[in-house]
Design a protein around this motif. Structure first.
Motif, PDB file in Angstrom:
ATOM      1  N   TYR A 155       0.834  -1.204   0.000  1.00 51.66           N
ATOM      2  CA  TYR A 155       0.000   0.000   0.000  1.00 51.66           C
ATOM      3  C   TYR A 155       0.871   1.258   0.000  1.00 51.66           C
ATOM      4  O   TYR A 155       1.854   1.337   0.736  1.00 51.66           O
ATOM      5  N   ARG A 156       0.480   2.214  -0.811  1.00 51.39           N
ATOM      6  CA  ARG A 156       1.185   3.494  -0.904  1.00 51.39           C
ATOM      7  C   ARG A 156       0.603   4.454   0.125  1.00 51.39           C
ATOM      8  O   ARG A 156      -0.602   4.698   0.141  1.00 51.39           O
TER       9      ARG A 156
ATOM     10  N   ASN B  38      -0.719   7.741   1.753  1.00 49.63           N
ATOM     11  CA  ASN B  38      -1.476   8.756   1.043  1.00 49.63           C
ATOM     12  C   ASN B  38      -2.275   9.562   2.064  1.00 49.63           C
ATOM     13  O   ASN B  38      -2.517   9.091   3.173  1.00 49.63           O
TER      14      ASN B  38
ATOM     15  N   GLN C 185      -6.683  14.202  -2.852  1.00 44.43           N
ATOM     16  CA  GLN C 185      -5.870  13.179  -2.189  1.00 44.43           C
ATOM     17  C   GLN C 185      -4.524  13.125  -2.880  1.00 44.43           C
ATOM     18  O   GLN C 185      -4.379  13.602  -3.988  1.00 44.43           O
TER      19      GLN C 185
ATOM     20  N   GLY D 121      -0.170  11.256  -2.571  1.00 47.83           N
ATOM     21  CA  GLY D 121       0.848  10.479  -1.886  1.00 47.83           C
ATOM     22  C   GLY D 121       1.666  11.270  -0.888  1.00 47.83           C
ATOM     23  O   GLY D 121       1.838  12.481  -1.008  1.00 47.83           O
TER      24      GLY D 121
ATOM     25  N   TRP E 223      -4.889   4.441   9.622  1.00 50.00           N
ATOM     26  CA  TRP E 223      -4.867   4.326   8.169  1.00 50.00           C
ATOM     27  C   TRP E 223      -6.144   3.640   7.686  1.00 50.00           C
ATOM     28  O   TRP E 223      -6.589   2.666   8.278  1.00 50.00           O
TER      29      TRP E 223
ATOM     30  N   ARG F 248      -7.568   1.800   4.180  1.00 49.45           N
ATOM     31  CA  ARG F 248      -6.982   1.231   2.966  1.00 49.45           C
ATOM     32  C   ARG F 248      -8.034   0.907   1.913  1.00 49.45           C
ATOM     33  O   ARG F 248      -9.148   0.517   2.250  1.00 49.45           O
TER      34      ARG F 248
ATOM     35  N   TYR G  17       2.145  -3.752  -5.917  1.00 49.06           N
ATOM     36  CA  TYR G  17       1.224  -2.672  -5.542  1.00 49.06           C
ATOM     37  C   TYR G  17      -0.193  -3.204  -5.370  1.00 49.06           C
ATOM     38  O   TYR G  17      -0.725  -3.864  -6.260  1.00 49.06           O
TER      39      TYR G  17
ATOM     40  N   GLN H  78      -3.910   1.998  -1.861  1.00 48.37           N
ATOM     41  CA  GLN H  78      -3.518   3.151  -1.057  1.00 48.37           C
ATOM     42  C   GLN H  78      -3.914   2.920   0.401  1.00 48.37           C
ATOM     43  O   GLN H  78      -4.945   2.314   0.686  1.00 48.37           O
ATOM     44  N   LYS H  79      -3.092   3.455   1.291  1.00 50.86           N
ATOM     45  CA  LYS H  79      -3.501   3.566   2.698  1.00 50.86           C
ATOM     46  C   LYS H  79      -3.477   5.054   3.002  1.00 50.86           C
ATOM     47  O   LYS H  79      -2.530   5.757   2.643  1.00 50.86           O
ATOM     48  N   GLN H  80      -4.555   5.525   3.613  1.00 46.37           N
ATOM     49  CA  GLN H  80      -4.740   6.965   3.747  1.00 46.37           C
ATOM     50  C   GLN H  80      -5.040   7.387   5.184  1.00 46.37           C
ATOM     51  O   GLN H  80      -5.756   6.711   5.910  1.00 46.37           O
TER      52      GLN H  80
ATOM     53  N   LYS I 251     -13.399   2.983  -4.117  1.00 46.21           N
ATOM     54  CA  LYS I 251     -13.048   3.899  -3.030  1.00 46.21           C
ATOM     55  C   LYS I 251     -14.195   4.096  -2.034  1.00 46.21           C
ATOM     56  O   LYS I 251     -14.019   4.749  -1.008  1.00 46.21           O
TER      57      LYS I 251
END
Length: 179
Positions: A7-8, A10, A37, A39, A74, A76, A92, A95-97, A140
């Protein structure tokens, strides 16, 4: 920069105006709408990344907003495999936000979608707080549901909150797409 699970890191930004409506941006040359949003760069804190992304995507500076809250942990989401570049497919996942809730202190005219050379949005509008779940791309939705639910407690503390649509009260578990 990916974590060990693929996970990237973000940040997501829920920007509200004085009427508690949310900023909703239309992705450039697409028919999809989303929150700002982006990175987190190496060495950046989530808050630093949020302010950088806020300027890059919306043209707002720290003095234009007030941080009201952020998610505790986070959140995800997985990106569908066919959307991932072939060379990244084995590493990949998505995303983790960390999500931030911001109050616009400035004016609508302070918003500038052309603040940088590579704009992310070509249109924007204010929307009701609960509108985004029906409008955001499907993969999302769970993250939007979680972020909006968690941060609604901060935004609407002590005031009458708009009615939460049934879609926001569904189980917080990820639905399975497997038989």
């Amino acid at each position: 920069m990916l974590d060990r699970d693929g996970y990237r890191p973000n940040v997501g930004i829920i920007l509200v105006n004085a009427r508690n409506e949310v900023f909703w941006g239309k992705r450039i040359r697409e028919h999809s709408w989303q929150f700002p949003q982006g990175g987190i760069k190496h060495g950046e804190s989530p808050e630093q990344a949020m302010f950088r992304e806020l300027f890059e995507e919306v043209g707002l500076r720290p003095e234009h907003v007030k941080i009201l809250g952020r998610t505790r942990s986070w959140l995800r989401y997985d990106v569908p495999r066919h959307w991932v570049k072939r060379e990244w497919r084995n590493t990949y996942r998505g995303q983790k936000q960390i999500w931030f809730l911001l109050r616009l202190l400035g004016r609508d005219s302070d918003v500038s979608l052309r603040a940088t050379e590579k704009p992310e949005f070509d249109a924007w509008r204010w929307a009701g707080y609960w509108v985004p779940l029906e409008a955001v791309i499907e993969f999302k939705r769970q993250v939007y549901r979680l972020a909006l639910n968690e941060l609604s407690g901060v935004l609407f503390r002590g005031v009458h909150a708009p009615e939460r649509p049934p879609a926001y009260t569904l189980s917080e578990a990820h639905p399975s797409n497997h038989d």
